[in-house]
Structures are given as C-alpha cells and as structure tokens.
Design a protein around this motif. Structure first.
Motif, PDB file in Angstrom:
ATOM      1  N   THR A  94     104.886  79.434  22.199  1.00 50.38           N
ATOM      2  CA  THR A  94     104.693  78.046  22.605  1.00 50.38           C
ATOM      3  C   THR A  94     103.380  77.890  23.367  1.00 50.38           C
ATOM      4  O   THR A  94     102.909  78.800  24.045  1.00 50.38           O
ATOM      5  CB  THR A  94     105.852  77.569  23.495  1.00 50.38           C
ATOM      6  OG1 THR A  94     106.061  78.516  24.553  1.00 50.38           O
ATOM      7  CG2 THR A  94     107.131  77.423  22.699  1.00 50.38           C
TER       8      THR A  94
ATOM      9  N   ALA B 247     108.524  76.017  27.255  1.00 49.56           N
ATOM     10  CA  ALA B 247     108.134  77.373  26.860  1.00 49.56           C
ATOM     11  C   ALA B 247     109.189  78.048  26.008  1.00 49.56           C
ATOM     12  O   ALA B 247     108.887  78.701  25.004  1.00 49.56           O
ATOM     13  CB  ALA B 247     107.846  78.219  28.096  1.00 49.56           C
TER      14      ALA B 247
ATOM     15  N   THR C 246     105.057  82.576  25.388  1.00 45.96           N
ATOM     16  CA  THR C 246     104.436  81.294  25.711  1.00 45.96           C
ATOM     17  C   THR C 246     103.056  81.501  26.305  1.00 45.96           C
ATOM     18  O   THR C 246     102.739  82.583  26.832  1.00 45.96           O
ATOM     19  CB  THR C 246     105.299  80.492  26.700  1.00 45.96           C
ATOM     20  OG1 THR C 246     104.813  79.151  26.775  1.00 45.96           O
ATOM     21  CG2 THR C 246     105.281  81.104  28.099  1.00 45.96           C
TER      22      THR C 246
ATOM     23  N   LEU D 218     100.739  79.257  29.023  1.00 49.10           N
ATOM     24  CA  LEU D 218     100.740  78.112  29.933  1.00 49.10           C
ATOM     25  C   LEU D 218      99.306  77.705  30.227  1.00 49.10           C
ATOM     26  O   LEU D 218      98.536  78.469  30.816  1.00 49.10           O
ATOM     27  CB  LEU D 218     101.460  78.473  31.234  1.00 49.10           C
ATOM     28  CG  LEU D 218     102.896  78.984  31.096  1.00 49.10           C
ATOM     29  CD1 LEU D 218     103.481  79.297  32.472  1.00 49.10           C
ATOM     30  CD2 LEU D 218     103.779  77.982  30.353  1.00 49.10           C
TER      31      LEU D 218
ATOM     32  N   VAL E 210     110.231  80.351  33.688  1.00 43.63           N
ATOM     33  CA  VAL E 210     110.232  80.713  32.268  1.00 43.63           C
ATOM     34  C   VAL E 210     110.995  82.009  32.057  1.00 43.63           C
ATOM     35  O   VAL E 210     111.827  82.118  31.144  1.00 43.63           O
ATOM     36  CB  VAL E 210     108.781  80.838  31.745  1.00 43.63           C
ATOM     37  CG1 VAL E 210     108.780  81.396  30.318  1.00 43.63           C
ATOM     38  CG2 VAL E 210     108.080  79.490  31.785  1.00 43.63           C
TER      39      VAL E 210
ATOM     40  N   VAL F   7     104.814  85.984  28.751  1.00 43.42           N
ATOM     41  CA  VAL F   7     104.258  84.804  29.414  1.00 43.42           C
ATOM     42  C   VAL F   7     102.790  85.071  29.739  1.00 43.42           C
ATOM     43  O   VAL F   7     102.467  85.974  30.516  1.00 43.42           O
ATOM     44  CB  VAL F   7     105.022  84.479  30.708  1.00 43.42           C
ATOM     45  CG1 VAL F   7     104.493  83.184  31.319  1.00 43.42           C
ATOM     46  CG2 VAL F   7     106.517  84.379  30.449  1.00 43.42           C
TER      47      VAL F   7
END
Length: 409
Positions: free
Chosen positions: A103, A153, A161, A163, A275, A285
C-alpha cells in the motif's frame, strides 16, 4: 535489489491489460495508492479515459464506519474510479499477474481536511494557514493520522506499506495556478516559511523556554531579507540548517528543532506501531524520508537512526545528479546500529515529462547500489509514456544481466 513501481488504482481498474503489462516490465512489486491527496493524473494507455481528476484527498477503499463514527476528522471517500473498492480490485488483478502489492499511504497532506478544519493546519509566522498541511503536533491530527495509517496500510492482499508525508508538511505544495515563485526561496527560507504557529505549537515553544511571540518575531526578521531578494540560495543542501541557525539565532533555532523533531518522531513511532499492531507478522513498513531532519514534504525529514529504529526501511528521493543522490543515500547507507536488514530504496522518476531519465536507469541504479541502496522504486508506472516504459524494461533487463540475479538487480 527488488524493483517496484508506484501506481494508482485507476491505472488498473477498467484496463484488463494493465496488470500483465506491468508485470512485463521486470518489476516484482507495485506500491499501490490506498490513501492519496488530490491530483489530476494522465492515464496514457487506459482504454476508457486519458485524464483522472481526483478532486480531493480520499481513501481508495471503503473505510470502516465503526472506526470513524462520531469523529470530526475522518477520511473522505472517492467517486472518480468505478466500484466501492478500487484499491482492492486493482490489488487482486496485480496479484493475479504475479506482482507483490504494497500500500501507498499519504498522511499529512490533505487539502480537504484543512479546508474543513482550519484550526488543525499549519499556520506560518504571518498567520497564514496552509490548508494542505495538517499540523502533526496537534493531538487530534495525530490521532487521525495514526488511525488512517493503520486502516489504509493493512488492506487485504497487501504484503507491506509505504507511508508518505509521515512528518511535517510545509510551504512547498503544487496548487491550482500557483503564483508563489516570484521570490526564490532558499532551503533555509522554505523551512522558515514552514514553521507552524498554531495554538498547540506556540504553547510548545513557550514550554521549551522561549515565548512563542519571540520565536515568531525571530522568524519574521530572518525572512525579511529574502523578500528583498538579498539572500541567494546556498549551493548545497548540507548548509541549509546552518543557514537557519545563522539567520534565526541559535536559541530560537534550537527550540524549533526540539519541538518539531519531537512531533515528527512521535508521529512516526505511533503510526508505524499502529500499522504493526493491525498487520500480520512479516508485513513490512517503509517510510518515505529525507535524511535532513528539518525538511518538510512528501519525503519528510527524519534522522536515519530514528527512522530505522521504528520502520523496516526507507524510500529516498534519488532523481537528480550523483552528488544529490549521495547526499540522500549516504546517511542511511551506514545502517545505524540495530537497523538490521533495513530496506534502503532508491526512488527514481522514470517519467521524462516530469524530469526523469528512464534511459539512464541502469547506470543510476548501479550508482545508488554503490552508495548502499538495496532496492529500487520507480515513479510512476501509470504516468509514464510507452517509450519511457520501454526504457524501464530495457534498464531492468540490463541490471539483471549485469548482476546475474535476474531483473530485480
């Protein structure tokens, strides 16, 4: 080095050939937008349209009503891509083509939220609001961003993901019919114009020992020569913070640095933690980041040790010359103690019309690898022309042939 490309759901939804075409580039991963800001985007190959206008920041999936019930700050939904869950539709098509989906979550960049909640945004030293820039020091904003990070996420089918704007946003912002280039602002001046004086930040400066009115006055004084055109931009980014300290004074600069770095670190820690709590084991992440902690924007400033202490890695802006690339990659390539197998992804623009150089991808990637990068991100597979994508395909093939490890270099 794994190679991944950025994509919007509308690049895939309604185009039955999109996923296979992307897989044919030689990438292994797609970073697919699940929460994004307003934009007007070209879709050069879509069978049904050529322009998509995302009128406001929105999530590209159905948000959980229970999570957001009764809350003033909540994500907006979209109506410019067909179906209730365009992210999910696109993600399934990409996964069926053999691509790993991660994501792409935009956090502190949201003009719709700022327009609806003007008290929640950054206000500069002159009192001007920045509707596109929620103030991350405000408790209500941080709570919203942390919950948005967790929901946007961890979408079905996503393996990780990235960010974006997980930190301070400031002056720099593309706007309709933008007219802010009349005075050339140095990196130091950009920072000074991005400092927030909302009620929460003003109280924070005062608690750190310097009344907010004195900090504000120092910022205004430091900016005055810029409006007269008397301060040329420094030649390199390394001198930006020293210029801030020189122009502002050591004490006000120190107060700002302490307050703003602390707010950014808290957002990173809380967002990544949320997350991880929502995701399954192994979910990765990454943070879009810049090693200059004072910098604002999509690649929010973050000291390398702090960023890699909470996240699995970073995505760094590497479009530009070799010196600029080294300045960005160098601080993260050292892999601070405890970072382990951190991902350091070099992000290259591969759209010629946006200043990218897809034809030099192999050489640029090799240089990034020599500086410590261990992954590639390509911006942006949906916006690029056929010619640009052909150059990407050739570049990834050349990287694979040279490394002997296949097209992921």
């Amino acid at each position: 080095m794994r190679a991944g490309a950025f994509l919007y759901p509308w690049d895939v939804v309604g185009d039955p050939d999109a996923a296979a075409r992307l897989a044919g580039l030689g990438i292994q991963q797609v970073t697919l937008a699940s929460a994004y800001h307003s934009t007007r985007a070209l879709t050069p190959r879509h069978p049904r349209h050529r322009i998509v206008t995302a009128r406001h920041a929105a999530v590209l999936y159905p948000p959980d009503p229970a999570r957001w019930a009764g809350r003033a700050l909540r994500p907006a939904t979209q109506d410019w891509t067909a179906g209730p869950d365009p992210f999910g539709t696109a993600a399934r098509a990409l996964a069926d083509a053999g691509l790993e989906v991660h994501t792409w979550v935009v956090l502190a960049h949201n003009s719709r939220l700022g327009a609806a909640h003007p008290s929640a945004v950054v206000r500069n030293a002159y009192g001007d609001p920045y509707p596109w820039a929620p103030c991350i020091a405000r408790p209500e904003v941080r709570e919203y961003l942390v919950d948005l990070a967790a929901e946007a996420a961890v979408r079905p089918g996503a393996r990780g993901t990235e960010l974006e704007s997980c930190g301070w946003y400031g002056l720099a912002h593309l706007h309709a019919h933008d007219k802010t280039a009349g005075v050339v602002l140095s990196g130091a001046a950009q920072y000074l114009m991005s400092v927030c004086f909302c009620t929460v930040c003003a109280a924070g400066y005062t608690r750190l020992g310097l009344p907010a009115r004195e900090v504000r006055a120092a910022v205004v004084r430091a900016l005055e020569p810029h409006w007269a055109g008397a301060r040329p931009a420094p030649a390199d980014r390394a001198g930006e913070w020293a210029a801030v300290e020189e122009q502002l004074g050591a004490e006000p600069a120190g107060v700002l640095r302490t307050w703003r770095d602390g707010a950014a670190a808290a957002l990173r820690r809380q967002a990544v933690g949320a997350v991880r709590q929502a995701a399954a084991e192994g979910f990765r992440v990454l943070l879009h980041a810049d090693p200059a902690a004072h910098r604002c924007g999509a690649d929010a400033g973050a000291d390398p040790a702090g960023a890699l202490a909470v996240a699995d890695g970073v995505v760094l802006p590497c479009t530009g010359d070799a010196a600029a690339r080294a300045a960005v990659l160098g601080p993260f390539a050292a892999r601070p103690a405890g970072a382990g197998e951190a991902v350091v992804a070099a992000n290259f623009t591969v759209v010629s019309g946006l200043g990218g150089s897809p034809g030099s991808l192999a050489a640029d990637a090799a240089h990034a690898a020599s500086l410590g990068a261990n992954a590639l991100r390509l911006y942006h597979a949906g916006l690029a022309s056929d010619r640009d994508l052909a150059a990407v395909r050739d570049g990834l093939r050349e990287i694979g042939d040279t490394s002997g490890t296949g097209p992921a270099c």
